[in-house]
Design a protein around this motif. Structure first.
Motif, mmCIF file in Angstrom:
data_model
loop_
_atom_site.group_PDB
_atom_site.id
_atom_site.type_symbol
_atom_site.label_atom_id
_atom_site.label_comp_id
_atom_site.label_asym_id
_atom_site.label_seq_id
_atom_site.Cartn_x
_atom_site.Cartn_y
_atom_site.Cartn_z
ATOM 1 N N ARG A 1 -104.353 43.103 98.526
ATOM 2 C CA ARG A 1 -103.143 42.312 98.735
ATOM 3 C C ARG A 1 -101.963 43.225 99.045
ATOM 4 N NH1 ARG A 1 -104.439 38.879 94.434
ATOM 5 N NH2 ARG A 1 -104.775 40.780 93.216
ATOM 6 N N VAL A 2 -101.151 42.789 99.998
ATOM 7 C CA VAL A 2 -99.864 43.426 100.271
ATOM 8 C C VAL A 2 -98.800 42.440 99.819
ATOM 9 C CG1 VAL A 2 -98.288 44.281 102.047
ATOM 10 C CG2 VAL A 2 -100.736 44.757 102.221
ATOM 11 N N PHE A 3 -98.252 42.681 98.640
ATOM 12 C CA PHE A 3 -97.210 41.812 98.096
ATOM 13 C C PHE A 3 -95.853 42.242 98.674
ATOM 14 C CE2 PHE A 3 -100.546 41.800 94.836
ATOM 15 C CZ PHE A 3 -100.740 40.435 94.680
ATOM 16 N N VAL A 4 -95.048 41.257 99.054
ATOM 17 C CA VAL A 4 -93.731 41.527 99.631
ATOM 18 C C VAL A 4 -92.697 40.705 98.879
ATOM 19 C CG1 VAL A 4 -92.317 41.557 101.712
ATOM 20 C CG2 VAL A 4 -94.811 41.859 101.889
ATOM 21 N N THR A 5 -91.644 41.357 98.412
ATOM 22 C CA THR A 5 -90.545 40.660 97.765
ATOM 23 C C THR A 5 -89.255 41.395 98.084
ATOM 24 O OG1 THR A 5 -89.822 39.656 95.673
ATOM 25 C CG2 THR A 5 -90.717 41.899 95.554
ATOM 26 N N ASP A 6 -88.157 41.015 97.429
ATOM 27 C CA ASP A 6 -86.900 41.698 97.695
ATOM 28 C C ASP A 6 -86.272 42.188 96.388
ATOM 29 O OD1 ASP A 6 -85.482 39.548 96.506
ATOM 30 O OD2 ASP A 6 -85.230 38.523 98.419
ATOM 31 N N THR A 7 -85.187 42.891 96.505
ATOM 32 C CA THR A 7 -84.572 43.505 95.324
ATOM 33 C C THR A 7 -84.069 42.470 94.323
ATOM 34 O OG1 THR A 7 -82.509 43.667 96.615
ATOM 35 C CG2 THR A 7 -83.908 45.633 96.501
ATOM 36 N N THR A 8 -83.659 41.307 94.806
ATOM 37 C CA THR A 8 -83.181 40.266 93.890
ATOM 38 C C THR A 8 -84.332 39.672 93.088
ATOM 39 O OG1 THR A 8 -81.288 39.700 95.279
ATOM 40 C CG2 THR A 8 -82.045 38.025 93.733
ATOM 41 N N VAL A 9 -85.393 39.260 93.777
ATOM 42 C CA VAL A 9 -86.516 38.622 93.087
ATOM 43 C C VAL A 9 -87.244 39.617 92.179
ATOM 44 C CG1 VAL A 9 -88.735 37.442 93.405
ATOM 45 C CG2 VAL A 9 -86.794 36.889 94.892
ATOM 46 N N SER A 10 -87.394 40.851 92.625
ATOM 47 C CA SER A 10 -88.113 41.841 91.811
ATOM 48 C C SER A 10 -87.387 42.131 90.506
ATOM 49 C CB SER A 10 -88.315 43.140 92.590
ATOM 50 O OG SER A 10 -87.070 43.781 92.859
ATOM 51 N N SER A 11 -86.090 41.814 90.427
ATOM 52 C CA SER A 11 -85.308 42.066 89.222
ATOM 53 C C SER A 11 -85.291 40.893 88.245
ATOM 54 C CB SER A 11 -83.866 42.423 89.601
ATOM 55 O OG SER A 11 -83.813 43.630 90.338
ATOM 56 N N LEU A 12 -85.907 39.769 88.601
ATOM 57 C CA LEU A 12 -85.938 38.630 87.698
ATOM 58 C C LEU A 12 -86.793 38.949 86.466
ATOM 59 C CD1 LEU A 12 -86.488 35.688 90.233
ATOM 60 C CD2 LEU A 12 -84.338 36.373 89.138
ATOM 61 N N PRO A 13 -86.392 38.502 85.284
ATOM 62 C CA PRO A 13 -87.175 38.761 84.076
ATOM 63 C C PRO A 13 -88.629 38.290 84.181
ATOM 64 C CG PRO A 13 -85.001 37.969 83.473
ATOM 65 C CD PRO A 13 -85.095 37.844 84.958
ATOM 66 N N CYS A 14 -88.852 37.158 84.857
ATOM 67 C CA CYS A 14 -90.218 36.647 84.975
ATOM 68 C C CYS A 14 -91.113 37.542 85.832
ATOM 69 C CB CYS A 14 -90.214 35.231 85.542
ATOM 70 S SG CYS A 14 -89.592 35.091 87.229
ATOM 71 N N MET A 15 -90.502 38.492 86.550
ATOM 72 C CA MET A 15 -91.275 39.419 87.385
ATOM 73 C C MET A 15 -91.629 40.714 86.656
ATOM 74 S SD MET A 15 -91.834 38.251 90.559
ATOM 75 C CE MET A 15 -91.919 39.696 91.639
ATOM 76 N N ASP A 16 -91.141 40.901 85.445
ATOM 77 C CA ASP A 16 -91.305 42.185 84.755
ATOM 78 C C ASP A 16 -92.766 42.590 84.610
ATOM 79 O OD1 ASP A 16 -88.594 42.426 84.570
ATOM 80 O OD2 ASP A 16 -88.464 41.974 82.421
ATOM 81 N N GLU A 17 -93.603 41.689 84.128
ATOM 82 C CA GLU A 17 -95.017 42.030 83.928
ATOM 83 C C GLU A 17 -95.704 42.313 85.266
ATOM 84 O OE1 GLU A 17 -97.073 39.120 81.673
ATOM 85 O OE2 GLU A 17 -95.915 39.465 79.825
ATOM 86 N N PHE A 18 -95.299 41.558 86.274
ATOM 87 C CA PHE A 18 -95.891 41.757 87.605
ATOM 88 C C PHE A 18 -95.519 43.122 88.170
ATOM 89 C CE2 PHE A 18 -95.627 41.521 92.238
ATOM 90 C CZ PHE A 18 -96.872 41.013 92.573
ATOM 91 N N THR A 19 -94.221 43.436 88.200
ATOM 92 C CA THR A 19 -93.795 44.705 88.787
ATOM 93 C C THR A 19 -94.268 45.905 87.961
ATOM 94 O OG1 THR A 19 -91.644 44.494 87.683
ATOM 95 C CG2 THR A 19 -91.793 43.719 89.958
ATOM 96 N N ALA A 20 -94.467 45.701 86.659
ATOM 97 C CA ALA A 20 -94.968 46.796 85.825
ATOM 98 C C ALA A 20 -96.350 47.253 86.278
ATOM 99 C CB ALA A 20 -95.022 46.361 84.363
ATOM 100 N N GLU A 21 -97.110 46.357 86.862
ATOM 101 C CA GLU A 21 -98.434 46.717 87.387
ATOM 102 C C GLU A 21 -98.318 47.741 88.517
ATOM 103 O OE1 GLU A 21 -101.780 45.527 86.815
ATOM 104 O OE2 GLU A 21 -100.942 44.922 84.883
ATOM 105 N N PHE A 22 -97.137 47.803 89.124
ATOM 106 C CA PHE A 22 -96.915 48.719 90.246
ATOM 107 C C PHE A 22 -95.995 49.874 89.845
ATOM 108 C CE2 PHE A 22 -98.030 44.591 91.844
ATOM 109 C CZ PHE A 22 -98.905 44.844 92.891
ATOM 110 N N GLY A 23 -95.765 50.005 88.557
ATOM 111 C CA GLY A 23 -94.959 51.121 88.072
ATOM 112 C C GLY A 23 -93.502 51.027 88.430
#
Length: 393
Positions: A45-67
């Motif tokens: 998968r190539v996940f694409v998002t932006d700086t605003t969405v990646s900073s949402l609290p609900c994204m924390d566990e997701f983005t942590a998978e990518f360091g």
């Protein structure tokens, strides 16, 4: 000059998928659970998002998978701690909806050794979903695509129906393709994370859909302007759920019959010919898309009345409803004040309309109405258009 002709016959180019699965989720958004579960044999998968969405609290566990986490830089690429997946983070907003951003997604996929089996997953508003799907459509002549709309506008409109693309110069969505997503993941709770301006922008597309296809929904919206400030109130939760599902259902029905906008799908452009021209002339990003569409619906109502398609009472009803949601309905939008005389501004906007990709001749085509759920597609003379744009002031 004489010539011989040979004909090659073949089926139309396949638009990526022959069906889209739309999943409606309940409860708080959890992108990690939605997207990162499954077996080890999952395709890349190539996940694409932006700086605003990646900073949402609900994204924390997701983005942590990518360091990565809050504060991730725009135009950065992150590899998942395990597996082949990558995360591309772009800048947020309309100014980043460019061919350069699309190509940066493609470049990231190539660097990660992406294949046609790779799935491009856009997590964000209409800008991100449009560009991610476009990148998927051109990557190795067509990969696969899934979308996670996080704004009301993208849930009810942008992510549904397979229109992809980006802006070019000062013109909206001039480059693109028809390439439907295989899956769309809709979590209505995302709308609680939106700035008020983004939520309000999405409501304009809801009103548009109601005017086109659902008189009961329009009546409810007309009677409940408090929903503009009440998305967190339990009393409005049923209406919010209804409007999202109604809009998705109505647009899906249209797209099933006319994917590539050869006929009835053109109806979905109610307010958009005026609105897109305003966005272009004001400067992309200066007027929110929904605000432009709402103003465009007011102009379409006035043009419908001027051409004798609807009564003055109906045009006033539409504009009164739009004003109750605080949208601008005057002939000259405040974003254009100071850009010349009323006539100059009207002609500037009309000039932008003539470049709209939906027009097939030197004339300008409009979606107009006789009443709620009574819609026509017609062309209008320049003089009539200029008049409803304030040129006769």
């Amino acid at each position: 000059m004489n010539y011989e002709e040979k004909i090659i016959e073949y089926p139309p180019v396949h638009p990526g998928t022959d069906r889209t699965f739309i999943r409606f989720y309940e409860g708080e958004p959890n992108p990690k659970a939605m997207l990162l579960g499954g077996c080890d044999e999952m395709p890349q998968r190539v996940f694409v998002t932006d700086t605003t969405v990646s900073s949402l609290p609900c994204m924390d566990e997701f983005t942590a998978e990518f360091g990565t986490g809050k504060g991730a830089a725009a135009n950065s690429v992150h590899k998942r701690r395990s597996g082949k997946d990558i995360l591309v983070i772009l800048g947020a907003g309309e100014p980043f909806k460019t061919i350069e951003s699309v190509l940066s997604i493609v470049a990231a996929a190539l660097d990660a050794n992406g294949q046609r089996s790779t799935v491009f997953v856009g997590i964000g508003g209409g800008v991100i979903t449009d560009m991610t799907a476009f990148a998927a459509s051109i990557f190795k002549r067509g990969a696969r695509c899934e979308l996670v709309p996080t704004t009301l506008l993208s849930m009810v409109d942008a992510a549904v129906g397979g229109k992809t693309g980006c802006d070019f110069g000062s013109y909206k969505n001039m480059i693109g393709s028809f390439f439907p997503a295989q899956k769309i993941h809709i979590c209505p709770e995302f709308i609680k994370t939106l700035p008020q301006s983004e939520y309000r922008s999405g409501l304009a597309e809801v009103v548009k859909t109601a005017l086109l296809f659902s008189a009961p929904l329009f009546d409810k919206l007309e009677s409940n302007p408090g929903i503009l400030d009440g998305r967190g109130k339990s009393e409005f939760a049923p209406l919010i759920s209804e409007m999202i599902r109604t809009c998705v259902s109505e647009k899906a029905s249209v797209v099933e019959q006319d994917l590539t906008e050869k006929g009835m799908r053109m109806l979905l452009n109610l307010g958009h010919t005026f609105g897109h021209a305003l966005e272009t002339c004001a400067g992309l990003g200066k007027v929110a898309h929904g605000d432009g569409v709402a103003w465009g619906m007011a102009r379409a109502a006035d043009l419908s009345e001027r051409l004798g398609l609807c009564t003055k009472e109906y045009a006033e009803r539409v504009k009164r409803m739009l004003r109750s949601y605080t949208w601008e309905t005057s002939e000259i939008h405040p974003a254009m004040e100071g850009k010349g005389s009323a006539g100059d501004i009207a002609r500037t906007i009309f000039g932008a309309m003539k470049k709209d990709k939906k027009n097939s001749s030197s004339k300008v085509r409009f979606v107009l109405q006789r009443g709620v759920c009574d819609t026509v597609i017609t062309e209008a003379d320049e003089g009539d258009v200029l008049a409803v744009l304030g040129a006769e002031r």
